[in-house]
Design a protein around this motif. Structure first.
Motif, PDB file in Angstrom:
ATOM      1  N   LYS A 150      81.502  55.626  75.693  1.00 49.90           N
ATOM      2  CA  LYS A 150      82.062  54.342  76.100  1.00 49.90           C
ATOM      3  C   LYS A 150      81.812  53.329  74.991  1.00 49.90           C
ATOM      4  N   ILE A 151      82.882  52.684  74.511  1.00 48.18           N
ATOM      5  CA  ILE A 151      82.760  51.660  73.481  1.00 48.18           C
ATOM      6  C   ILE A 151      82.331  50.369  74.163  1.00 48.18           C
ATOM      7  N   LEU A 152      81.139  49.877  73.807  1.00 47.72           N
ATOM      8  CA  LEU A 152      80.579  48.688  74.435  1.00 47.72           C
ATOM      9  C   LEU A 152      80.952  47.410  73.697  1.00 47.72           C
ATOM     10  N   GLY A 153      81.201  47.493  72.417  1.00 41.83           N
ATOM     11  CA  GLY A 153      81.531  46.317  71.625  1.00 41.83           C
ATOM     12  C   GLY A 153      81.687  46.691  70.171  1.00 41.83           C
ATOM     13  N   SER A 154      82.178  45.749  69.388  1.00 40.96           N
ATOM     14  CA  SER A 154      82.366  46.018  67.963  1.00 40.96           C
ATOM     15  C   SER A 154      82.365  44.704  67.203  1.00 40.96           C
ATOM     16  N   SER A 155      82.146  44.813  65.916  1.00 37.27           N
ATOM     17  CA  SER A 155      82.222  43.642  65.048  1.00 37.27           C
ATOM     18  C   SER A 155      82.729  44.077  63.685  1.00 37.27           C
ATOM     19  N   LEU A 156      83.399  43.161  63.012  1.00 37.64           N
ATOM     20  CA  LEU A 156      83.889  43.394  61.662  1.00 37.64           C
ATOM     21  C   LEU A 156      83.390  42.235  60.826  1.00 37.64           C
ATOM     22  N   GLU A 157      82.628  42.536  59.792  1.00 38.77           N
ATOM     23  CA  GLU A 157      82.088  41.474  58.964  1.00 38.77           C
ATOM     24  C   GLU A 157      82.204  41.847  57.494  1.00 38.77           C
ATOM     25  N   ALA A 158      82.351  40.829  56.664  1.00 38.27           N
ATOM     26  CA  ALA A 158      82.518  41.042  55.229  1.00 38.27           C
ATOM     27  C   ALA A 158      81.197  41.461  54.597  1.00 38.27           C
ATOM     28  N   ILE A 159      81.264  42.508  53.771  1.00 38.16           N
ATOM     29  CA  ILE A 159      80.125  42.900  52.939  1.00 38.16           C
ATOM     30  C   ILE A 159      80.348  42.291  51.550  1.00 38.16           C
ATOM     31  N   THR A 160      81.548  42.508  51.023  1.00 36.09           N
ATOM     32  CA  THR A 160      82.005  41.915  49.761  1.00 36.09           C
ATOM     33  C   THR A 160      83.418  41.408  50.028  1.00 36.09           C
ATOM     34  N   PRO A 161      84.042  40.715  49.061  1.00 34.38           N
ATOM     35  CA  PRO A 161      85.438  40.301  49.292  1.00 34.38           C
ATOM     36  C   PRO A 161      86.392  41.476  49.474  1.00 34.38           C
ATOM     37  N   GLU A 162      86.010  42.687  49.048  1.00 31.71           N
ATOM     38  CA  GLU A 162      86.889  43.848  49.159  1.00 31.71           C
ATOM     39  C   GLU A 162      86.529  44.797  50.302  1.00 31.71           C
ATOM     40  N   ILE A 163      85.288  44.766  50.764  1.00 32.84           N
ATOM     41  CA  ILE A 163      84.807  45.745  51.741  1.00 32.84           C
ATOM     42  C   ILE A 163      84.240  45.034  52.972  1.00 32.84           C
ATOM     43  N   ASN A 164      84.582  45.556  54.151  1.00 33.47           N
ATOM     44  CA  ASN A 164      84.065  45.055  55.416  1.00 33.47           C
ATOM     45  C   ASN A 164      83.207  46.127  56.071  1.00 33.47           C
ATOM     46  N   SER A 165      82.333  45.698  56.951  1.00 32.11           N
ATOM     47  CA  SER A 165      81.520  46.615  57.739  1.00 32.11           C
ATOM     48  C   SER A 165      82.029  46.572  59.176  1.00 32.11           C
ATOM     49  N   LEU A 166      82.474  47.729  59.667  1.00 32.49           N
ATOM     50  CA  LEU A 166      82.919  47.849  61.046  1.00 32.49           C
ATOM     51  C   LEU A 166      81.794  48.521  61.819  1.00 32.49           C
ATOM     52  N   LYS A 167      81.210  47.777  62.770  1.00 32.31           N
ATOM     53  CA  LYS A 167      80.119  48.297  63.591  1.00 32.31           C
ATOM     54  C   LYS A 167      80.650  48.473  65.005  1.00 32.31           C
ATOM     55  N   ILE A 168      80.496  49.686  65.525  1.00 29.12           N
ATOM     56  CA  ILE A 168      80.986  50.007  66.857  1.00 29.12           C
ATOM     57  C   ILE A 168      79.796  50.461  67.698  1.00 29.12           C
ATOM     58  N   LYS A 169      79.495  49.697  68.760  1.00 28.76           N
ATOM     59  CA  LYS A 169      78.400  50.084  69.654  1.00 28.76           C
ATOM     60  C   LYS A 169      78.972  51.003  70.720  1.00 28.76           C
ATOM     61  N   ILE A 170      78.387  52.199  70.809  1.00 31.24           N
ATOM     62  CA  ILE A 170      78.889  53.241  71.707  1.00 31.24           C
ATOM     63  C   ILE A 170      77.756  53.716  72.609  1.00 31.24           C
ATOM     64  N   LYS A 171      78.083  53.844  73.903  1.00 27.31           N
ATOM     65  CA  LYS A 171      77.130  54.439  74.842  1.00 27.31           C
ATOM     66  C   LYS A 171      77.538  55.892  75.030  1.00 27.31           C
ATOM     67  N   TYR A 172      76.581  56.779  74.783  1.00 31.14           N
ATOM     68  CA  TYR A 172      76.818  58.217  74.941  1.00 31.14           C
ATOM     69  C   TYR A 172      76.019  58.697  76.143  1.00 31.14           C
ATOM     70  N   LYS A 173      76.672  59.481  77.007  1.00 30.24           N
ATOM     71  CA  LYS A 173      76.005  60.037  78.190  1.00 30.24           C
ATOM     72  C   LYS A 173      76.145  61.552  78.161  1.00 30.24           C
ATOM     73  N   ASN A 174      75.005  62.233  78.236  1.00 32.73           N
ATOM     74  CA  ASN A 174      74.965  63.692  78.254  1.00 32.73           C
ATOM     75  C   ASN A 174      74.807  64.141  79.710  1.00 32.73           C
ATOM     76  N   ASN A 175      75.880  64.651  80.300  1.00 32.78           N
ATOM     77  CA  ASN A 175      75.872  65.108  81.695  1.00 32.78           C
ATOM     78  C   ASN A 175      75.545  66.587  81.839  1.00 32.78           C
ATOM     79  N   SER A 176      75.067  67.204  80.787  1.00 31.08           N
ATOM     80  CA  SER A 176      74.786  68.631  80.808  1.00 31.08           C
ATOM     81  C   SER A 176      73.623  68.950  81.747  1.00 31.08           C
ATOM     82  N   ASN A 177      73.735  70.085  82.440  1.00 28.16           N
ATOM     83  CA  ASN A 177      72.645  70.573  83.274  1.00 28.16           C
ATOM     84  C   ASN A 177      71.653  71.420  82.491  1.00 28.16           C
ATOM     85  N   TYR A 178      72.014  71.763  81.250  1.00 25.11           N
ATOM     86  CA  TYR A 178      71.252  72.790  80.550  1.00 25.11           C
ATOM     87  C   TYR A 178      70.465  72.332  79.337  1.00 25.11           C
TER      88      TYR A 178
END
Length: 189
Positions: free
Chosen positions: A93-121
Motif C-alpha cells: 500500500k502506497i502511503l505517501g510520496s514526495s519529490l524533491e530536488a537534489i540538484t537542478p538536474e536530478i530529483n529524489s522520489l521517495k515513496i512510503k510503502i506499507k508491506y504486509k506479509n500474510n503468509s502462514n509459513y
C-alpha cells in the motif's frame, strides 16, 4: 636502590593506553549510530503525500543577455494510478510520496510503502530488489538501502527512494514479487 619506571611510560604501556582509547571511541561511535544520531532526518517519511519543489534555471528576459543564476520553483506532486496491490500472500500500500530536488538536474522520489506479509509459513523480504522505477521506459533500481525481513502475519512501512532526472516524461513504479511485475503509472502534477 634503583627507581622503577611506571608501566605507562614504557612502550607496551603506551600502546595499551592508545588501544584502550581507540576501543572506547569506536564503542562510542557505534552506540551513537545505533541511537540514530548520525542518521538523516525522517522528514521524508511522512505518511501523507507532500508537495516538494523542483529547482530549474530561469532565462533572463532581457534580449541579448545570457541566462542568469536566478531560479524559479515549480511544484510537482506524484500521483499514482493505484495505491494498493496484492500479489498472493503479499500486500503493498502506497502511503505517501514526495519529490524533491537534489540538484537542478536530478530529483529524489521517495515513496512510503506499507508491506504486509500474510503468509502462514515464513518471513518475507521487504527490500530494494522488489521495486524498480520505469523512467521513460528504462527500469532503474532504487538508490536507498531498504532491506528488511517481515515476519509472517506482520507488516512494515518503509521508504523506497529513486533518483529521477528533471526532464523525465513518463514514470511507473514496478513491484516485483513472486515472479510477477505489477506496473503502477505515476503522474507528476
Amino acid at each position: 636502590m634503583a627507581e622503577e619506571k611506571s608501566f605507562w611510560t614504557t612502550v607496551p604501556g603506551i600502546i595499551t593506553g592508545l588501544a584502550a582509547i581507540v576501543t572506547a571511541v569506536t564503542g562510542l561511535i557505534v552506540a551513537l549510530n545505533g541511537a540514530g544520531i548520525f542518521r538523516k532526518s525522517a522528514a521524508g517519511n511522512q505518511s501523507s503525500t507532500e508537495t516538494k519543489t523542483v529547482v530549474r534555471k530561469a532565462a533572463d528576459s532581457l534580449p541579448g543577455k545570457q541566462a542568469d543564476q536566478r531560479r524559479f520553483v515549480e511544484k510537482l506532486k506524484p500521483v499514482f494510478s493505484m495505491t494498493e496491490v496484492q500479489i498472493e500472500d503479499h500486500e503493498y500500500k502506497i502511503l505517501g510520496s514526495s519529490l524533491e530536488a537534489i540538484t537542478p538536474e536530478i530529483n529524489s522520489l521517495k515513496i512510503k510503502i506499507k508491506y504486509k506479509n500474510n503468509s502462514n509459513y515464513s518471513p518475507a523480504t521487504f527490500w530494494n530488489e522488489g521495486f524498480r522505477l520505469a523512467i521513460d521506459g528504462s527500469l532503474t533500481a532504487p538508490s536507498g538501502d531498504l532491506s528488511e525481513l517481515v515476519e509472517r502475519h506482520a507488516e512494515l512501512a518503509k521508504t523506497v527512494t529513486f533518483e529521477v532526472p528533471n526532464n523525465a516524461k513518463n514514470l511507473a513504479l514496478h513491484i516485483l514479487d513472486v515472479g510477477k511485475d505489477i506496473s503502477i503509472p505515476i503522474e507528476l502534477v
